[in-house]
Design a protein around this motif. Structure first.
Motif, PDB file in Angstrom:
ATOM      1  N   ARG A  77      50.204  36.960  47.048  1.00  0.00           N
ATOM      2  CA  ARG A  77      49.285  36.264  46.305  1.00  0.00           C
ATOM      3  C   ARG A  77      48.583  34.977  47.107  1.00  0.00           C
ATOM      4  N   ASP A 149      48.227  41.014  44.257  1.00  0.00           N
ATOM      5  CA  ASP A 149      48.720  40.009  43.083  1.00  0.00           C
ATOM      6  C   ASP A 149      47.527  38.970  42.870  1.00  0.00           C
ATOM      7  N   ASN A 151      44.643  36.781  43.333  1.00  0.00           N
ATOM      8  CA  ASN A 151      43.641  36.566  43.837  1.00  0.00           C
ATOM      9  C   ASN A 151      43.648  37.572  45.242  1.00  0.00           C
ATOM     10  N   THR A 192      48.883  48.103  35.536  1.00  0.00           N
ATOM     11  CA  THR A 192      49.886  46.950  35.089  1.00  0.00           C
ATOM     12  C   THR A 192      49.377  46.591  33.814  1.00  0.00           C
ATOM     13  N   PHE A 221      41.965  36.740  32.827  1.00  0.00           N
ATOM     14  CA  PHE A 221      41.256  38.036  32.473  1.00  0.00           C
ATOM     15  C   PHE A 221      40.959  38.584  33.907  1.00  0.00           C
ATOM     16  N   GLY A 222      41.919  38.360  34.720  1.00  0.00           N
ATOM     17  CA  GLY A 222      41.928  39.225  35.906  1.00  0.00           C
ATOM     18  C   GLY A 222      42.336  40.607  35.969  1.00  0.00           C
ATOM     19  N   ASN A 223      43.094  41.267  36.869  1.00  0.00           N
ATOM     20  CA  ASN A 223      43.412  42.493  36.962  1.00  0.00           C
ATOM     21  C   ASN A 223      44.101  42.898  35.725  1.00  0.00           C
ATOM     22  N   VAL A 224      45.152  42.258  35.576  1.00  0.00           N
ATOM     23  CA  VAL A 224      46.389  42.597  34.269  1.00  0.00           C
ATOM     24  C   VAL A 224      45.661  42.093  33.062  1.00  0.00           C
ATOM     25  N   VAL A 245      40.508  31.010  34.435  1.00  0.00           N
ATOM     26  CA  VAL A 245      40.601  29.715  34.746  1.00  0.00           C
ATOM     27  C   VAL A 245      39.489  28.610  34.555  1.00  0.00           C
ATOM     28  N   ASN A 281      43.083  26.593  27.540  1.00  0.00           N
ATOM     29  CA  ASN A 281      44.147  27.621  27.784  1.00  0.00           C
ATOM     30  C   ASN A 281      45.188  27.298  26.946  1.00  0.00           C
ATOM     31  N   ALA A 296      48.271  35.123  33.346  1.00  0.00           N
ATOM     32  CA  ALA A 296      47.618  34.593  34.486  1.00  0.00           C
ATOM     33  C   ALA A 296      48.878  33.689  35.543  1.00  0.00           C
ATOM     34  N   ASN A 319      54.026  37.301  35.813  1.00  0.00           N
ATOM     35  CA  ASN A 319      55.516  37.021  36.075  1.00  0.00           C
ATOM     36  C   ASN A 319      56.007  35.473  35.897  1.00  0.00           C
TER      37      ASN A 319
HETATM   38  P1  NAD Z   1      44.118  37.927  39.235  1.00  0.00           P
HETATM   39  O1  NAD Z   1      43.892  37.223  40.306  1.00  0.00           O
HETATM   40  O2  NAD Z   1      43.357  39.427  39.147  1.00  0.00           O
HETATM   41  O3  NAD Z   1      43.777  37.232  37.710  1.00  0.00           O
HETATM   42  C1  NAD Z   1      44.279  36.165  37.517  1.00  0.00           C
HETATM   43  C2  NAD Z   1      43.624  35.562  36.165  1.00  0.00           C
HETATM   44  O4  NAD Z   1      44.217  34.340  35.716  1.00  0.00           O
HETATM   45  C3  NAD Z   1      42.209  35.206  36.509  1.00  0.00           C
HETATM   46  O5  NAD Z   1      41.614  35.604  35.356  1.00  0.00           O
HETATM   47  C4  NAD Z   1      42.061  33.736  36.792  1.00  0.00           C
HETATM   48  O6  NAD Z   1      40.863  33.124  36.350  1.00  0.00           O
HETATM   49  C5  NAD Z   1      43.130  33.238  35.851  1.00  0.00           C
HETATM   50  N1  NAD Z   1      43.857  31.874  35.741  1.00  0.00           N
HETATM   51  C6  NAD Z   1      43.953  31.334  37.051  1.00  0.00           C
HETATM   52  N2  NAD Z   1      44.369  30.148  36.855  1.00  0.00           N
HETATM   53  C7  NAD Z   1      44.362  29.996  35.401  1.00  0.00           C
HETATM   54  C8  NAD Z   1      44.831  28.821  34.893  1.00  0.00           C
HETATM   55  N3  NAD Z   1      45.028  27.695  35.508  1.00  0.00           N
HETATM   56  N4  NAD Z   1      44.600  28.969  33.472  1.00  0.00           N
HETATM   57  C9  NAD Z   1      44.130  30.192  32.951  1.00  0.00           C
HETATM   58  N5  NAD Z   1      44.172  31.334  33.562  1.00  0.00           N
HETATM   59  C10 NAD Z   1      43.859  31.085  34.859  1.00  0.00           C
HETATM   60  O7  NAD Z   1      45.667  38.194  39.102  1.00  0.00           O
HETATM   61  P2  NAD Z   1      46.444  39.387  38.358  1.00  0.00           P
HETATM   62  O8  NAD Z   1      46.922  40.417  39.561  1.00  0.00           O
HETATM   63  O9  NAD Z   1      45.815  39.848  37.229  1.00  0.00           O
HETATM   64  O10 NAD Z   1      47.887  38.778  38.000  1.00  0.00           O
HETATM   65  C11 NAD Z   1      47.952  37.913  37.027  1.00  0.00           C
HETATM   66  C12 NAD Z   1      49.427  37.705  36.940  1.00  0.00           C
HETATM   67  O11 NAD Z   1      50.167  39.188  36.505  1.00  0.00           O
HETATM   68  C13 NAD Z   1      50.365  37.187  38.039  1.00  0.00           C
HETATM   69  O12 NAD Z   1      51.453  36.422  37.479  1.00  0.00           O
HETATM   70  C14 NAD Z   1      50.964  38.267  38.539  1.00  0.00           C
HETATM   71  O13 NAD Z   1      51.998  38.181  39.558  1.00  0.00           O
HETATM   72  C15 NAD Z   1      51.345  39.026  37.482  1.00  0.00           C
HETATM   73  N6  NAD Z   1      51.326  40.751  37.993  1.00  0.00           N
HETATM   74  C16 NAD Z   1      50.279  41.274  38.343  1.00  0.00           C
HETATM   75  C17 NAD Z   1      50.368  42.830  38.810  1.00  0.00           C
HETATM   76  C18 NAD Z   1      49.269  43.332  39.557  1.00  0.00           C
HETATM   77  O14 NAD Z   1      49.433  44.705  39.556  1.00  0.00           O
HETATM   78  N7  NAD Z   1      48.284  42.651  39.545  1.00  0.00           N
HETATM   79  C19 NAD Z   1      51.404  43.323  38.462  1.00  0.00           C
HETATM   80  C20 NAD Z   1      52.429  42.557  37.902  1.00  0.00           C
HETATM   81  C21 NAD Z   1      52.536  41.341  37.535  1.00  0.00           C
END
Ligand code: NAD
Length: 417
Positions: A77, A149, A151, A192, A221-224, A245, A281, A296, A319
């Motif tokens: 990350r 993960d 970003n 995920t 609203f990122g990947n997960v 965010v 949020n 997030a 996580n």
């Molecule tokens: P990402 O970077 O694709 O998305 C993160 C999202 O969270 C974005 O929409 C961002 O704007 C938002 N965000 C960031 N700061 C914020 C805040 N202060 N308040 C509200 N929203 C906020 O990341 P991701 O890959 O979707 O990961 C999100 C979580 O899922 C993390 O905890 C990561 O460890 C966990 N995770 C990810 C995966 C994966 O396959 N990508 C797998 C297991 C767990």
């Protein structure tokens, strides 16, 4: 039984859950010591030349927690709050997650303490390549495999694969979550979120209800988060609130997720979506919905808001979104918490399929990926649920107990302890 403290660090929190379960399964002291510590931790300096010619000194981390069940595996990350303690906690969670999902990996995690939104794409590429160069001595296709993960994404993985390949030769299995054109797996991007929805479906079905009768809110609203919202809506849930965010949006009649994706692409945030009202949020977490998916950051449900969570189910897409103190409060209030090491294990499960395809040099069709994911997720959920029912414990403690027993068995068989 020890009482959790609200000021515990992320790694102390994960260790707290581990210790509770170690007592429960009667783990001997030596095994407990090995499994509660990390195998290897490195911090690397990353001097980053900015586009304007100046050099900024950044720091990156890779922690390998436990490799008894297979090569270390875990995401990387890019975030201003990434530090050794957080990466260590996330590495330990990966050990327990790969064990619950029963994929043949250990646990690792990486991170760079940086705000990537302040970097241009070329700066991100330089930083990524240098990070991979610095950690390349301890990773490998059969040693430690990276993934996206917060970003980081498929493009980041492509740079990492290329940087590693310059030293080791073409090695697609060094990273998962890479672009399909470079050997990524179909279905990995959605995996995920798909897994979150699959286990949530199982949990609500156990309670005698179905998605079409339930509302959902998703933080992040990122990947997960975006895949969770999209696939949950397709399964019949009324997704009434999502956030990123930039802020949260709410429509009690349900959001049109596909339309919202277009808005996000055009504006860069879900905030400002026309057919909705704005929320913070924090307010999103406390909405009167049936299912809440924090997807997030970590530690968003704490002692200070746990009693105001109204959802019946909390599915941990992120996580460590719930502190140990808050976890007890939620459980005492009758909330069913589907823990991170189960709920978001779909990503590492399809990462395993991707790694397998890379080793075999053979691609699976997306239907096969999704069907195999479904089998893994449903089996993992049912094993956790049945363990919890048999021993009267909640899903988190059941999931940790299964994981700890599996890792301890592998460690004993290898002769570690
Ligand atoms: P990402 O970077 O694709 O998305 C993160 C999202 O969270 C974005 O929409 C961002 O704007 C938002 N965000 C960031 N700061 C914020 C805040 N202060 N308040 C509200 N929203 C906020 O990341 P991701 O890959 O979707 O990961 C999100 C979580 O899922 C993390 O905890 C990561 O460890 C966990 N995770 C990810 C995966 C994966 O396959 N990508 C797998 C297991 C767990």
């Amino acid at each position: 039984m020890a009482e959790p403290r609200e000021d515990m660090s992320a790694f102390e929190s994960v260790t707290f859950f581990f210790n509770e379960v170690a007592d429960q399964v009667g783990l001997d002291d030596q095994t407990r010591e090995v499994l509660s510590g990390t195998y290897r931790e490195i911090r690397v300096q990353i001097p980053l030349r900015r586009d304007n010619g100046s050099v900024e000194t950044l720091y990156g981390y890779r922690v390998q927690h436990n490799g008894a069940r297979g090569p270390y595996k875990g995401g990387v990350r890019y975030h201003p709050s990434a530090d050794l303690d957080e990466v260590r906690a996330l590495a330990a969670l990966m050990t327990w997650k790969t064990a619950v999902a029963d994929v043949p990996f250990g646990g690792a995690k990486g991170g760079i303490k940086v705000d990537p939104t302040a970097l241009s794409l070329t700066e991100q590429e330089r930083m990524t390549r240098r990070f991979m160069g610095q950690v390349s001595y301890i990773v490998g296709v059969n040693r430690d495999i990276m993934a996206p993960d917060m970003n980081t994404n498929a493009q980041t993985m492509a740079w990492m694969m290329d940087a590693y390949g310059q030293r080791a030769g073409h090695s697609p299995g060094i990273v998962t979550g890479k672009p399909v054109e470079l050997g990524g797996s179909l279905g990995r991007d959605a995996a995920t979120g798909r897994g979150v929805v699959m286990v949530t479906n199982e949990a609500v079905s156990d309670a005698g209800t179905s998605p079409d009768r339930l509302t959902m809110a998703v933080q992040g609203f990122g990947n997960v988060g975006s895949w969770t919202a999209r696939l949950a809506a397709a399964d019949g849930y009324r997704v009434v609130a999502v956030s990123d965010v930039g802020g949260a949006i709410h429509n009690p009649r349900g959001l049109n997720i596909n339309d919202l994706m277009d808005h996000l692409r055009d504006s860069g945030s879900v905030a400002g979506y026309p057919d909705s009202e704005a929320l913070t949020n924090e307010e999103l977490l406390e909405l009167d919905v049936d299912v809440l998916v924090p997807a997030a950051l970590g530690e968003v449900i704490t002692k200070s808001n746990a009693d105001r969570i109204k959802a019946q189910w909390v599915a941990e897409g992120a996580n460590h979104p719930v502190t140990p103190v808050a976890d007890r409060m939620l459980v005492d209030n009758g909330v069913v918490v589907i823990p991170d090491i189960l709920a978001n294990a779909g990503g590492v499960t399809v990462s395993y399929f991707e790694w397998t395809q890379n080793i075999q040099q053979f691609s699976w069709e997306e239907d096969r990926v999704n069907a195999e994911l479904g089998k893994h997720m449903r089996t993992a959920y049912q094993q956790v649920r049945d363990y919890g029912r048999a021993r009267s414990c909640d899903l988190r403690h059941a999931a940790f107990a299964i994981a700890v027993e599996r890792v301890a068995t592998a460690a004993h068989l290898r002769g570690y302890v």
